[in-house]
Design a protein around this motif. Structure first.
Motif, mmCIF file in Angstrom:
data_model
loop_
_atom_site.group_PDB
_atom_site.id
_atom_site.type_symbol
_atom_site.label_atom_id
_atom_site.label_comp_id
_atom_site.label_asym_id
_atom_site.label_seq_id
_atom_site.Cartn_x
_atom_site.Cartn_y
_atom_site.Cartn_z
ATOM 1 N N ARG A 1 0.834 -1.206 0.000
ATOM 2 C CA ARG A 1 0.000 0.000 0.000
ATOM 3 C C ARG A 1 0.876 1.266 0.000
ATOM 4 N N ASN A 2 1.906 1.311 0.831
ATOM 5 C CA ASN A 2 2.814 2.469 0.890
ATOM 6 C C ASN A 2 3.531 2.677 -0.442
ATOM 7 N N GLN A 3 3.972 1.596 -1.066
ATOM 8 C CA GLN A 3 4.636 1.697 -2.360
ATOM 9 C C GLN A 3 3.673 2.211 -3.425
ATOM 10 N N LEU A 4 2.424 1.778 -3.370
ATOM 11 C CA LEU A 4 1.406 2.245 -4.320
ATOM 12 C C LEU A 4 1.146 3.741 -4.144
ATOM 13 N N ILE A 5 1.034 4.191 -2.899
ATOM 14 C CA ILE A 5 0.819 5.626 -2.626
ATOM 15 C C ILE A 5 2.004 6.446 -3.130
ATOM 16 N N ILE A 6 3.214 6.003 -2.842
ATOM 17 C CA ILE A 6 4.422 6.725 -3.303
ATOM 18 C C ILE A 6 4.483 6.717 -4.826
ATOM 19 N N GLY A 7 4.158 5.595 -5.456
ATOM 20 C CA GLY A 7 4.160 5.508 -6.926
ATOM 21 C C GLY A 7 3.164 6.468 -7.546
ATOM 22 N N ILE A 8 1.953 6.526 -6.985
ATOM 23 C CA ILE A 8 0.933 7.449 -7.506
ATOM 24 C C ILE A 8 1.383 8.897 -7.331
ATOM 25 N N LEU A 9 1.967 9.221 -6.177
ATOM 26 C CA LEU A 9 2.463 10.584 -5.948
ATOM 27 C C LEU A 9 3.570 10.956 -6.942
ATOM 28 N N LEU A 10 4.482 10.011 -7.220
ATOM 29 C CA LEU A 10 5.561 10.286 -8.175
ATOM 30 C C LEU A 10 5.008 10.489 -9.588
ATOM 31 N N ILE A 11 4.060 9.660 -9.987
ATOM 32 C CA ILE A 11 3.445 9.812 -11.318
ATOM 33 C C ILE A 11 2.731 11.155 -11.410
ATOM 34 N N LEU A 12 1.995 11.528 -10.355
ATOM 35 C CA LEU A 12 1.297 12.808 -10.323
ATOM 36 C C LEU A 12 2.283 13.967 -10.392
ATOM 37 N N LEU A 13 3.374 13.884 -9.645
ATOM 38 C CA LEU A 13 4.399 14.927 -9.653
ATOM 39 C C LEU A 13 5.028 15.070 -11.039
ATOM 40 N N MET A 14 5.366 13.940 -11.676
ATOM 41 C CA MET A 14 5.971 13.986 -13.014
ATOM 42 C C MET A 14 4.996 14.582 -14.032
ATOM 43 N N THR A 15 3.726 14.195 -13.949
ATOM 44 C CA THR A 15 2.723 14.708 -14.884
ATOM 45 C C THR A 15 2.552 16.211 -14.716
ATOM 46 N N LEU A 16 2.430 16.664 -13.468
ATOM 47 C CA LEU A 16 2.244 18.106 -13.220
ATOM 48 C C LEU A 16 3.472 18.919 -13.642
ATOM 49 N N SER A 17 4.670 18.380 -13.411
ATOM 50 C CA SER A 17 5.875 19.127 -13.815
ATOM 51 C C SER A 17 5.980 19.211 -15.335
ATOM 52 N N THR A 18 5.585 18.150 -16.040
ATOM 53 C CA THR A 18 5.592 18.183 -17.509
ATOM 54 C C THR A 18 4.596 19.204 -18.026
ATOM 55 N N VAL A 19 3.396 19.221 -17.454
ATOM 56 C CA VAL A 19 2.377 20.197 -17.864
ATOM 57 C C VAL A 19 2.859 21.615 -17.552
ATOM 58 N N GLY A 20 3.448 21.815 -16.392
ATOM 59 C CA GLY A 20 3.971 23.139 -16.018
ATOM 60 C C GLY A 20 5.062 23.609 -16.961
ATOM 61 N N TYR A 21 5.968 22.698 -17.318
ATOM 62 C CA TYR A 21 7.033 23.049 -18.257
ATOM 63 C C TYR A 21 6.455 23.416 -19.622
ATOM 64 N N ALA A 22 5.487 22.659 -20.082
ATOM 65 C CA ALA A 22 4.879 22.941 -21.386
ATOM 66 C C ALA A 22 4.207 24.313 -21.375
ATOM 67 N N LEU A 23 3.508 24.620 -20.306
ATOM 68 C CA LEU A 23 2.842 25.928 -20.211
ATOM 69 C C LEU A 23 3.848 27.061 -20.129
ATOM 70 N N SER A 24 4.928 26.880 -19.380
ATOM 71 C CA SER A 24 5.918 27.954 -19.268
ATOM 72 C C SER A 24 6.662 28.150 -20.581
ATOM 73 N N THR A 25 6.941 27.078 -21.318
ATOM 74 C CA THR A 25 7.602 27.198 -22.617
ATOM 75 C C THR A 25 6.708 27.938 -23.598
ATOM 76 N N ARG A 26 5.426 27.634 -23.578
ATOM 77 C CA ARG A 26 4.506 28.313 -24.480
ATOM 78 C C ARG A 26 4.468 29.806 -24.176
ATOM 79 N N ASN A 27 4.492 30.184 -22.899
ATOM 80 C CA ASN A 27 4.503 31.604 -22.531
ATOM 81 C C ASN A 27 5.786 32.280 -22.962
ATOM 82 N N GLU A 28 6.927 31.581 -22.804
ATOM 83 C CA GLU A 28 8.202 32.156 -23.229
ATOM 84 C C GLU A 28 8.217 32.392 -24.726
ATOM 85 N N ASN A 29 7.707 31.442 -25.508
ATOM 86 C CA ASN A 29 7.703 31.591 -26.958
ATOM 87 C C ASN A 29 6.842 32.758 -27.397
#
Length: 196
Positions: free
Chosen positions: A17-45
């Motif tokens: 259960r702990n590994q599943l929670i940590i895995g979901i948090l890591l996937i969520l963190l990676m997804t949000l950082s990718t979306v944030g990077y894409a949005l910031s790049t679009r603003n810079e362009n």
């Protein structure tokens, strides 16, 4: 204090259960950082593109790229950033340098390089030179004069003089403090291209 004893099966479920929670948090963190990077790049362009007098300037990294009269140019500054640069009487145009030798006087690499890379396709050749008392201490430099030679002189102003761009016969003078010479070089380029 009495601790509850857990069976191996219960311990395995808790670990899973702990590994599943940590895995979901890591996937969520990676997804949000990718979306944030894409949005910031679009603003810079969107912020790195301007249109000035019907010419599109696009900033890529630290340089502005633009086309004028079918030729690509690269500058550190755009025309909006050079509007406050003092340009005195200057009637030189890009055609004045076409298929003619162009000489540079002064040892200011950044501003000189800025102009050389943009004027090279037009000039017959580009060469360092000296002009009466300026840069003549370097051996083997040809001595040029303003009445017959295309010369761009880059120098720091004498104490008390203002920074400015001026012209005397066929010589263009870029008088600016060292840290401002590149912006003055770009202002000169925009002026001879008829952009500013």
């Amino acid at each position: 204090m009495i601790q509850n004893l857990m069976t191996r099966e219960e311990q395995a479920k808790k670990t899973k259960r702990n590994q599943l929670i940590i895995g979901i948090l890591l996937i969520l963190l990676m997804t949000l950082s990718t979306v944030g990077y894409a949005l910031s790049t679009r603003n810079e362009n969107s912020e790195s593109k301007i249109v000035y007098k019907n010419i599109e300037f696009i900033k890529n990294s630290e340089y502005w790229y633009f086309n004028s009269n079918g030729q690509q140019f690269v500058t550190k500054y755009n025309p909006q950033e050079t509007e406050n640069v003092s340009v005195g009487f200057l009637y030189l145009k890009l055609n004045d340098y076409s298929n003619e030798p162009l000489y540079f006087v002064g040892n200011f690499p950044d501003a000189g390089y800025e102009l050389k890379r943009n004027l090279y396709p037009f000039a017959l050749r580009i060469q360092d030179a000296c002009i009466k008392g300026i840069n003549c201490s370097i051996e083997n430099l040809p001595v040029k004069n303003c009445s017959s030679d295309n010369v761009i002189i880059i120098k720091e102003p004498i104490k008390g003089d203002k920074e400015r761009i001026s012209q005397e016969d066929k010589c263009a003078f870029i008088n600016a403090n060292f840290e401002n010479q590149t912006i003055y070089a770009d202002a000169f380029l925009f002026k001879i291209l008829g952009i500013n």
